[in-house]
Design a protein around this motif. Structure first.
Motif, PDB file in Angstrom:
ATOM      1  N   UNK A 272       1.040  -1.228  -0.118  1.00  0.00           N
ATOM      2  CA  UNK A 272       0.125   0.039  -0.198  1.00  0.00           C
ATOM      3  C   UNK A 272       0.888   1.204  -0.051  1.00  0.00           C
ATOM      4  N   UNK A 273       0.917   1.842  -0.998  1.00  0.00           N
ATOM      5  CA  UNK A 273       1.775   3.214  -1.181  1.00  0.00           C
ATOM      6  C   UNK A 273       1.044   4.483  -1.019  1.00  0.00           C
ATOM      7  N   UNK A 274       1.315   5.480  -0.467  1.00  0.00           N
ATOM      8  CA  UNK A 274       0.933   6.872  -0.686  1.00  0.00           C
ATOM      9  C   UNK A 274       2.092   7.576  -1.520  1.00  0.00           C
ATOM     10  N   UNK A 275       1.657   8.077  -2.517  1.00  0.00           N
ATOM     11  CA  UNK A 275       2.716   8.669  -3.435  1.00  0.00           C
ATOM     12  C   UNK A 275       2.406  10.311  -3.591  1.00  0.00           C
ATOM     13  N   UNK A 276       3.375  11.078  -3.801  1.00  0.00           N
ATOM     14  CA  UNK A 276       3.152  12.578  -4.289  1.00  0.00           C
ATOM     15  C   UNK A 276       3.867  12.459  -5.616  1.00  0.00           C
TER      16      UNK A 276
ATOM     17  N   UNK B 153       1.194  19.475  -6.050  1.00  0.00           N
ATOM     18  CA  UNK B 153       1.708  18.352  -5.584  1.00  0.00           C
ATOM     19  C   UNK B 153       0.355  17.297  -5.605  1.00  0.00           C
ATOM     20  N   UNK B 154       0.317  16.181  -6.126  1.00  0.00           N
ATOM     21  CA  UNK B 154      -1.013  15.728  -6.258  1.00  0.00           C
ATOM     22  C   UNK B 154      -0.837  14.266  -5.523  1.00  0.00           C
ATOM     23  N   UNK B 155      -1.628  13.737  -4.912  1.00  0.00           N
ATOM     24  CA  UNK B 155      -1.682  12.582  -3.768  1.00  0.00           C
ATOM     25  C   UNK B 155      -2.409  11.446  -4.332  1.00  0.00           C
ATOM     26  N   UNK B 156      -1.510  10.264  -4.457  1.00  0.00           N
ATOM     27  CA  UNK B 156      -2.426   8.967  -5.028  1.00  0.00           C
ATOM     28  C   UNK B 156      -2.154   8.064  -4.023  1.00  0.00           C
ATOM     29  N   UNK B 157      -3.156   7.149  -3.711  1.00  0.00           N
ATOM     30  CA  UNK B 157      -2.873   5.845  -2.978  1.00  0.00           C
ATOM     31  C   UNK B 157      -2.953   4.658  -3.902  1.00  0.00           C
ATOM     32  N   UNK B 158      -1.958   3.788  -3.989  1.00  0.00           N
ATOM     33  CA  UNK B 158      -1.687   2.613  -4.846  1.00  0.00           C
ATOM     34  C   UNK B 158      -1.923   1.546  -3.995  1.00  0.00           C
ATOM     35  N   UNK B 159      -2.566   0.396  -4.423  1.00  0.00           N
ATOM     36  CA  UNK B 159      -2.523  -0.859  -4.035  1.00  0.00           C
ATOM     37  C   UNK B 159      -2.099  -1.824  -4.900  1.00  0.00           C
ATOM     38  N   UNK B 160      -1.001  -2.483  -4.806  1.00  0.00           N
ATOM     39  CA  UNK B 160      -0.378  -3.331  -5.975  1.00  0.00           C
ATOM     40  C   UNK B 160       0.494  -4.482  -5.430  1.00  0.00           C
ATOM     41  N   UNK B 161       0.797  -5.435  -6.114  1.00  0.00           N
ATOM     42  CA  UNK B 161       1.473  -6.393  -5.845  1.00  0.00           C
ATOM     43  C   UNK B 161       2.827  -6.495  -6.731  1.00  0.00           C
ATOM     44  N   UNK B 162       3.810  -7.219  -6.334  1.00  0.00           N
ATOM     45  CA  UNK B 162       5.048  -7.192  -7.197  1.00  0.00           C
ATOM     46  C   UNK B 162       5.769  -8.795  -6.810  1.00  0.00           C
ATOM     47  N   UNK B 163       6.498  -9.070  -7.977  1.00  0.00           N
ATOM     48  CA  UNK B 163       7.296 -10.039  -7.798  1.00  0.00           C
ATOM     49  C   UNK B 163       8.241 -10.243  -8.932  1.00  0.00           C
ATOM     50  N   UNK B 164       9.513 -10.706  -8.942  1.00  0.00           N
ATOM     51  CA  UNK B 164      10.412 -10.652  -9.904  1.00  0.00           C
ATOM     52  C   UNK B 164       9.871 -11.181 -11.301  1.00  0.00           C
ATOM     53  N   UNK B 165       9.073 -12.339 -11.114  1.00  0.00           N
ATOM     54  CA  UNK B 165       8.278 -12.881 -12.354  1.00  0.00           C
ATOM     55  C   UNK B 165       7.288 -12.168 -12.823  1.00  0.00           C
ATOM     56  N   UNK B 166       6.390 -11.649 -11.946  1.00  0.00           N
ATOM     57  CA  UNK B 166       5.161 -10.880 -12.542  1.00  0.00           C
ATOM     58  C   UNK B 166       5.282  -9.326 -12.749  1.00  0.00           C
ATOM     59  N   UNK B 167       6.093  -8.792 -12.059  1.00  0.00           N
ATOM     60  CA  UNK B 167       6.260  -7.441 -12.180  1.00  0.00           C
ATOM     61  C   UNK B 167       5.189  -6.759 -11.097  1.00  0.00           C
TER      62      UNK B 167
ATOM     63  N   UNK C 216      -1.245  -3.615 -10.618  1.00  0.00           N
ATOM     64  CA  UNK C 216      -1.949  -2.578  -9.991  1.00  0.00           C
ATOM     65  C   UNK C 216      -3.218  -3.249  -9.249  1.00  0.00           C
ATOM     66  N   UNK C 217      -3.796  -2.975  -8.128  1.00  0.00           N
ATOM     67  CA  UNK C 217      -4.832  -3.674  -7.609  1.00  0.00           C
ATOM     68  C   UNK C 217      -5.932  -2.561  -7.477  1.00  0.00           C
ATOM     69  N   UNK C 218      -5.472  -1.286  -7.143  1.00  0.00           N
ATOM     70  CA  UNK C 218      -6.315  -0.311  -7.073  1.00  0.00           C
ATOM     71  C   UNK C 218      -5.530   1.204  -6.861  1.00  0.00           C
ATOM     72  N   UNK C 219      -5.965   2.074  -7.726  1.00  0.00           N
ATOM     73  CA  UNK C 219      -5.449   3.451  -7.686  1.00  0.00           C
ATOM     74  C   UNK C 219      -6.458   4.526  -7.519  1.00  0.00           C
ATOM     75  N   UNK C 220      -6.057   5.087  -6.313  1.00  0.00           N
ATOM     76  CA  UNK C 220      -7.201   6.510  -6.173  1.00  0.00           C
ATOM     77  C   UNK C 220      -6.396   7.702  -5.888  1.00  0.00           C
ATOM     78  N   UNK C 221      -6.904   8.873  -6.732  1.00  0.00           N
ATOM     79  CA  UNK C 221      -6.402  10.039  -6.442  1.00  0.00           C
ATOM     80  C   UNK C 221      -7.072  10.640  -5.083  1.00  0.00           C
ATOM     81  N   UNK C 222      -6.304  11.115  -4.256  1.00  0.00           N
ATOM     82  CA  UNK C 222      -6.746  11.832  -2.852  1.00  0.00           C
ATOM     83  C   UNK C 222      -7.165  13.218  -3.060  1.00  0.00           C
ATOM     84  N   UNK C 223      -7.806  13.683  -2.083  1.00  0.00           N
ATOM     85  CA  UNK C 223      -8.073  15.398  -2.259  1.00  0.00           C
ATOM     86  C   UNK C 223      -6.975  15.988  -2.097  1.00  0.00           C
TER      87      UNK C 223
END
Length: 229
Positions: free
Chosen positions: A180-184, A193-207, A210-217
């Protein structure tokens, strides 16, 4: 918008080149492999009927881990309308052969087996510093945010990832590390500066998946991240 030969130092060419950077990181980036457009050598733009506008660029791209550079050709089509992402083709054959599988697998195994899930804040901090063992997660944030920036890009935008405000590792699912990432993001046109919440998975095989991405107020009272120009 300019048509014909472009000044490689002016915004139309630079904006199109930044889209190529997002594309390369989305497709080929990892915690140990990132791509950065160093220079635009030449560019051309033309209208392509009702489908949009096409840019053709000659650029220099650097890979971050090895510092290797390559002169690449790229084509970017910005479709008409606001709800369509740019279409990109880029040829950087030598850079894509750089192998970071050993480092990626070691990182994956370490954090897959950790009893304590990772949490971190402010990558980098307000002075531009971060612990060396956090750098792969900063890079992973850039890869994931490139999916957002590519989707949001148009001929009138110029996005950069400014900071990972927070990252939290979640329990592993189906052999994928989950985050779960909160990125600027820095909108370099409006200087917002725009805030986004990103929910994602990662592995070397699959890279990155992205499961969910939401722009925050818009956040008026948030600390300004370090300068990323």
């Amino acid at each position: 918008m300019a048509t014909g030969e472009l000044n490689p130092n002016h915004y139309p060419a630079r904006r199109a080149a930044q889209v190529v950077q997002h594309y390369l990181n989305t497709r080929y980036g990892s915690p140990y492999r990132l791509f950065h457009v160093e220079r635009v050598y030449s560019g051309n733009a033309e209208d392509v009927g009702d489908s949009g506008r096409k840019y053709q660029l000659e650029i220099s791209v650097q890979e971050s881990t090895s510092n290797a550079t390559e002169k690449c050709s790229a084509e970017i089509v910005f479709p008409r309308g606001e709800d369509y992402s740019p279409e990109v083709q880029a040829s950087c054959v030598k850079l894509l052969k750089i192998d970071t599988k050993v480092q990626e697998e070691a990182l994956y195994q370490q954090y897959k087996k950790n009893q304590t899930l990772l949490t971190a804040h402010h990558l980098p901090d307000s002075h531009g510093n971060m612990e060396p063992d956090m750098k792969p997660f900063w890079h992973l944030g850039i890869v994931a945010s490139s999916l957002v920036m590519l989707g949001e890009s148009s001929e009138n935008t110029l996005y950069n990832m400014a900071q990972v405000a927070n990252v939290t590792q979640l329990p592993t699912e189906n052999d994928q590390l989950k985050f779960d990432y909160h990125i600027l993001l820095h909108d370099m046109v409006s200087q917002e500066i725009i805030h986004w919440k990103l929910l994602f998975t990662w592995s070397p095989a699959e890279g990155v998946h992205m499961l969910k991405m939401d722009q925050l107020p818009h956040c008026h009272d948030c600390d300004k991240p370090p300068n990323t120009n």
